[in-house]
Motif scaffolding. Sequence first.
Motif, PDB file in Angstrom:
ATOM      1  N   LEU A  21      11.268 -11.845   4.595  1.00 25.61           N
ATOM      2  CA  LEU A  21      11.091 -10.457   5.014  1.00 25.61           C
ATOM      3  C   LEU A  21      11.466  -9.560   3.831  1.00 25.61           C
ATOM      4  CD1 LEU A  21      10.505  -8.678   7.573  1.00 25.61           C
ATOM      5  CD2 LEU A  21      12.993  -8.565   7.877  1.00 25.61           C
ATOM      6  N   ALA A  22      10.596  -8.587   3.530  1.00 27.60           N
ATOM      7  CA  ALA A  22      10.915  -7.670   2.423  1.00 27.60           C
ATOM      8  C   ALA A  22      12.126  -6.831   2.802  1.00 27.60           C
ATOM      9  CB  ALA A  22       9.725  -6.774   2.137  1.00 27.60           C
ATOM     10  N   GLY A  23      12.928  -6.458   1.811  1.00 25.94           N
ATOM     11  CA  GLY A  23      14.092  -5.618   2.080  1.00 25.94           C
ATOM     12  C   GLY A  23      13.673  -4.167   2.305  1.00 25.94           C
ATOM     13  N   GLY A  24      14.615  -3.369   2.808  1.00 28.92           N
ATOM     14  CA  GLY A  24      14.387  -1.919   2.854  1.00 28.92           C
ATOM     15  C   GLY A  24      13.766  -1.386   4.124  1.00 28.92           C
ATOM     16  N   HIS A  31       8.926  -0.922   7.490  1.00 33.17           N
ATOM     17  CA  HIS A  31       8.653  -0.552   6.101  1.00 33.17           C
ATOM     18  C   HIS A  31       7.651   0.590   6.017  1.00 33.17           C
ATOM     19  CE1 HIS A  31      10.062  -4.786   5.892  1.00 33.17           C
ATOM     20  NE2 HIS A  31      10.732  -4.318   4.865  1.00 33.17           N
ATOM     21  N   GLY A  32       7.156   1.036   7.182  1.00 37.37           N
ATOM     22  CA  GLY A  32       6.128   2.091   7.201  1.00 37.37           C
ATOM     23  C   GLY A  32       6.585   3.336   6.464  1.00 37.37           C
ATOM     24  N   TRP A  33       7.871   3.697   6.624  1.00 36.84           N
ATOM     25  CA  TRP A  33       8.312   4.937   5.977  1.00 36.84           C
ATOM     26  C   TRP A  33       8.268   4.822   4.467  1.00 36.84           C
ATOM     27  CZ3 TRP A  33      12.865   6.012   3.127  1.00 36.84           C
ATOM     28  CH2 TRP A  33      13.734   4.921   2.979  1.00 36.84           C
ATOM     29  N   LYS A  34       8.527   3.593   3.946  1.00 38.68           N
ATOM     30  CA  LYS A  34       8.440   3.405   2.486  1.00 38.68           C
ATOM     31  C   LYS A  34       6.987   3.498   2.027  1.00 38.68           C
ATOM     32  CE  LYS A  34      12.554   1.512   0.994  1.00 38.68           C
ATOM     33  NZ  LYS A  34      13.320   0.673   0.143  1.00 38.68           N
ATOM     34  N   LEU A  35       6.088   2.970   2.880  1.00 36.28           N
ATOM     35  CA  LEU A  35       4.668   3.040   2.522  1.00 36.28           C
ATOM     36  C   LEU A  35       4.166   4.479   2.564  1.00 36.28           C
ATOM     37  CD1 LEU A  35       3.135  -0.152   4.126  1.00 36.28           C
ATOM     38  CD2 LEU A  35       2.948   0.547   1.752  1.00 36.28           C
ATOM     39  N   VAL A  36       4.830   5.325   3.320  1.00 37.66           N
ATOM     40  CA  VAL A  36       4.442   6.733   3.329  1.00 37.66           C
ATOM     41  C   VAL A  36       5.115   7.460   2.168  1.00 37.66           C
ATOM     42  CG1 VAL A  36       4.593   8.906   4.615  1.00 37.66           C
ATOM     43  CG2 VAL A  36       4.108   6.786   5.823  1.00 37.66           C
ATOM     44  N   ARG A  37       6.397   7.195   1.965  1.00 36.86           N
ATOM     45  CA  ARG A  37       7.160   7.982   0.990  1.00 36.86           C
ATOM     46  C   ARG A  37       6.876   7.589  -0.453  1.00 36.86           C
ATOM     47  NH1 ARG A  37      13.149   8.273   1.522  1.00 36.86           N
ATOM     48  NH2 ARG A  37      12.756   9.258  -0.473  1.00 36.86           N
ATOM     49  N   LEU A  40       3.612   3.167  -3.898  1.00 35.87           N
ATOM     50  CA  LEU A  40       3.263   2.421  -5.106  1.00 35.87           C
ATOM     51  C   LEU A  40       4.454   1.624  -5.629  1.00 35.87           C
ATOM     52  CD1 LEU A  40       1.054   5.114  -6.860  1.00 35.87           C
ATOM     53  CD2 LEU A  40       0.326   3.161  -5.492  1.00 35.87           C
ATOM     54  N   SER A  41       5.619   2.288  -5.711  1.00 33.62           N
ATOM     55  CA  SER A  41       6.783   1.534  -6.194  1.00 33.62           C
ATOM     56  C   SER A  41       7.151   0.453  -5.185  1.00 33.62           C
ATOM     57  CB  SER A  41       8.013   2.413  -6.392  1.00 33.62           C
ATOM     58  OG  SER A  41       7.660   3.680  -6.720  1.00 33.62           O
ATOM     59  N   PHE A  42       6.994   0.776  -3.898  1.00 28.72           N
ATOM     60  CA  PHE A  42       7.338  -0.218  -2.877  1.00 28.72           C
ATOM     61  C   PHE A  42       6.475  -1.467  -3.062  1.00 28.72           C
ATOM     62  CE2 PHE A  42       6.561  -1.936   1.453  1.00 28.72           C
ATOM     63  CZ  PHE A  42       7.840  -2.443   1.664  1.00 28.72           C
ATOM     64  N   MET A  43       5.152  -1.287  -3.170  1.00 26.60           N
ATOM     65  CA  MET A  43       4.265  -2.442  -3.321  1.00 26.60           C
ATOM     66  C   MET A  43       4.558  -3.165  -4.643  1.00 26.60           C
ATOM     67  SD  MET A  43       2.477  -2.627  -0.553  1.00 26.60           S
ATOM     68  CE  MET A  43       1.322  -3.929  -0.916  1.00 26.60           C
ATOM     69  N   ALA A  44       4.838  -2.380  -5.699  1.00 24.02           N
ATOM     70  CA  ALA A  44       5.040  -2.998  -7.017  1.00 24.02           C
ATOM     71  C   ALA A  44       6.305  -3.853  -7.061  1.00 24.02           C
ATOM     72  CB  ALA A  44       5.086  -1.916  -8.093  1.00 24.02           C
ATOM     73  N   ALA A 363      -0.278  -2.973  -7.775  1.00 26.15           N
ATOM     74  CA  ALA A 363       0.917  -3.764  -8.067  1.00 26.15           C
ATOM     75  C   ALA A 363       0.563  -4.956  -8.955  1.00 26.15           C
ATOM     76  CB  ALA A 363       1.554  -4.231  -6.761  1.00 26.15           C
ATOM     77  N   ILE A 364      -0.530  -5.625  -8.611  1.00 25.15           N
ATOM     78  CA  ILE A 364      -0.932  -6.831  -9.367  1.00 25.15           C
ATOM     79  C   ILE A 364      -1.235  -6.463 -10.818  1.00 25.15           C
ATOM     80  CG2 ILE A 364      -2.793  -8.581  -9.555  1.00 25.15           C
ATOM     81  CD1 ILE A 364      -1.558  -9.193  -6.973  1.00 25.15           C
ATOM     82  N   GLN A 365      -1.892  -5.308 -11.023  1.00 21.05           N
ATOM     83  CA  GLN A 365      -2.347  -4.953 -12.363  1.00 21.05           C
ATOM     84  C   GLN A 365      -1.255  -4.297 -13.219  1.00 21.05           C
ATOM     85  OE1 GLN A 365      -6.823  -4.434 -10.544  1.00 21.05           O
ATOM     86  NE2 GLN A 365      -6.007  -2.698 -11.658  1.00 21.05           N
ATOM     87  N   ARG A 366      -0.083  -4.074 -12.627  1.00 17.82           N
ATOM     88  CA  ARG A 366       1.050  -3.524 -13.392  1.00 17.82           C
ATOM     89  C   ARG A 366       2.213  -4.501 -13.422  1.00 17.82           C
ATOM     90  NH1 ARG A 366       2.306   2.446 -13.164  1.00 17.82           N
ATOM     91  NH2 ARG A 366       0.294   3.369 -13.550  1.00 17.82           N
ATOM     92  N   ASP A 367       1.953  -5.742 -13.158  1.00 26.31           N
ATOM     93  CA  ASP A 367       3.024  -6.722 -13.051  1.00 26.31           C
ATOM     94  C   ASP A 367       3.365  -7.282 -14.438  1.00 26.31           C
ATOM     95  OD1 ASP A 367       4.655  -8.855 -12.488  1.00 26.31           O
ATOM     96  OD2 ASP A 367       3.513  -9.500 -10.742  1.00 26.31           O
TER      97      ASP A 367
END
Length: 456
Positions: A21-24, A31-37, A40-44, A363-367
Amino acid sequence: MTVESVKPAAPQARELREPPLAGGGVPVLGHGWKLVRDPLSFMARLRDHGDVVRLRLGPKTVYAVTAPALTGAMALSTDYIIAGPLWESLEGLLGKEGVATANGPTHRRQRRTIQPAFRLDAIPAYGPIMEEEAHGLTERWKPGETVDCTSESFRIAVRIAARCLLRGDFMDERAERLCVALATVFRGMYRRMVIPAGPLYRLPLPANRQFNRALADLHLLVDEIVAERRESGQKPDDLLTALLEAKDENGEPIGEQEIHDQVVAILTPGSETVASTIMWLLQVLAEHPEHADRVCAEVESVTGGRPVAFEDVRALRHTNNVVVEAMRLRPAVWILTRRAVRDTELGGYRIPAGADIVYSPYAIQRDGRSYADKLAFDPDRWLPDRVKDVPKYAMSPFSVGNRKCPSDHFSMAQLTLITAALSTKYRFEQVSGSDDATRVGITLRPQRLLLKPVLR
Ligand code: HEM
């Protein structure tokens, strides 16, 4: 021979792991609020937790795939279809019968209908229109006068898609309407995807009303395009004729709704993605004048000073690499979803039937595991001797497999040509009031890019 050895599936299935399970996450929204707020950093950051991780979006569990090889495996596998929160929100709003949301035999039939218009050998026929539009832009913009890159990028993207594929005489007024409608609709759709709170979106709030108006105008626009073609009685050899003449699995003409949804499915991704990419290319030309100068020098060495033509595109290696690098760092399509149709596995993790899966080309292209100096704008990383270091599927802005964007050649040709035409005439500077921060919706684009073209 033991019983186990003739039934290899059972022990293998036992070995499959539950993705971590992802943290946060927070109560209720997960995790919906992170995906709203800060999506990009969350996915990365998700790959730090595993190659596949679980997310909670409200009451739902969603799986995020973070490793390039696994995104490729998923896109190429028949265990997954187009579905999930993104597509459900798209279907409900943009139509259920277009190629971007259909699955199975209907999708295959629809791809067969549209594919000829996008084949590599069909693209040169669009060359004169692309040239005219690219050079038209350099004439339209006046040295020293501020260019609003959002409306201008939409304008050219819509004009090229509409003139090449729908052979329409599309006036700027339509491009403007489409730009406004798509901006509002895509922003609203993104919110509906990450916070699936149906009844909330039916309340008569100003934001919901604005969203509904924009959506209605988008559909009206498409009805106008189809009605105009029918009234003209003309059948030019183009994508719209192919759609109007298409037959279903029983050899019957396809229904009105499918025609409508198909035009939406072409025009909507066709304008939003290209427009966003043009905005990022303009931002790059302003931020990296050294690459703009190299593009200019390359174009001049190929053309000898005449206006750049469609036929030159293949020789414009550095210009092409600038486009690719801009798409690496700011992929228009930054998030994609799939649904597992059966119990399956990815990278040793158990994926249950019906699971919704997301992954992020951004995320994949900035890894950093795939790219040295991952955030540096470095078009030379696409030179032949360096490109081999990029892991497979670490750069797939058009996706792969049966859902791969049909328009990769069409898009790359116009983006390269536009970049070449603009860079040979102008340098660009951001002006006061410009904001090139990333604005997240279904696509990524700058908040409000305002540039001043300066004659070379
Ligand atoms: C699908 C990206 C331009 C039409 C896709 C997908 C991606 C993508 C990543 C796959 C979605 C998935 O796997 O779920 C882009 C980018 C573009 C671009 C980055 C430009 C920079 C266009 C244009 C058109 C277009 C110009 C049409 C004029 C479509 C259609 C699909 C699609 C119809 C659905 C294909 C299917 O599901 O079979 N695009 N696209 N795209 N794109 Fe594009």
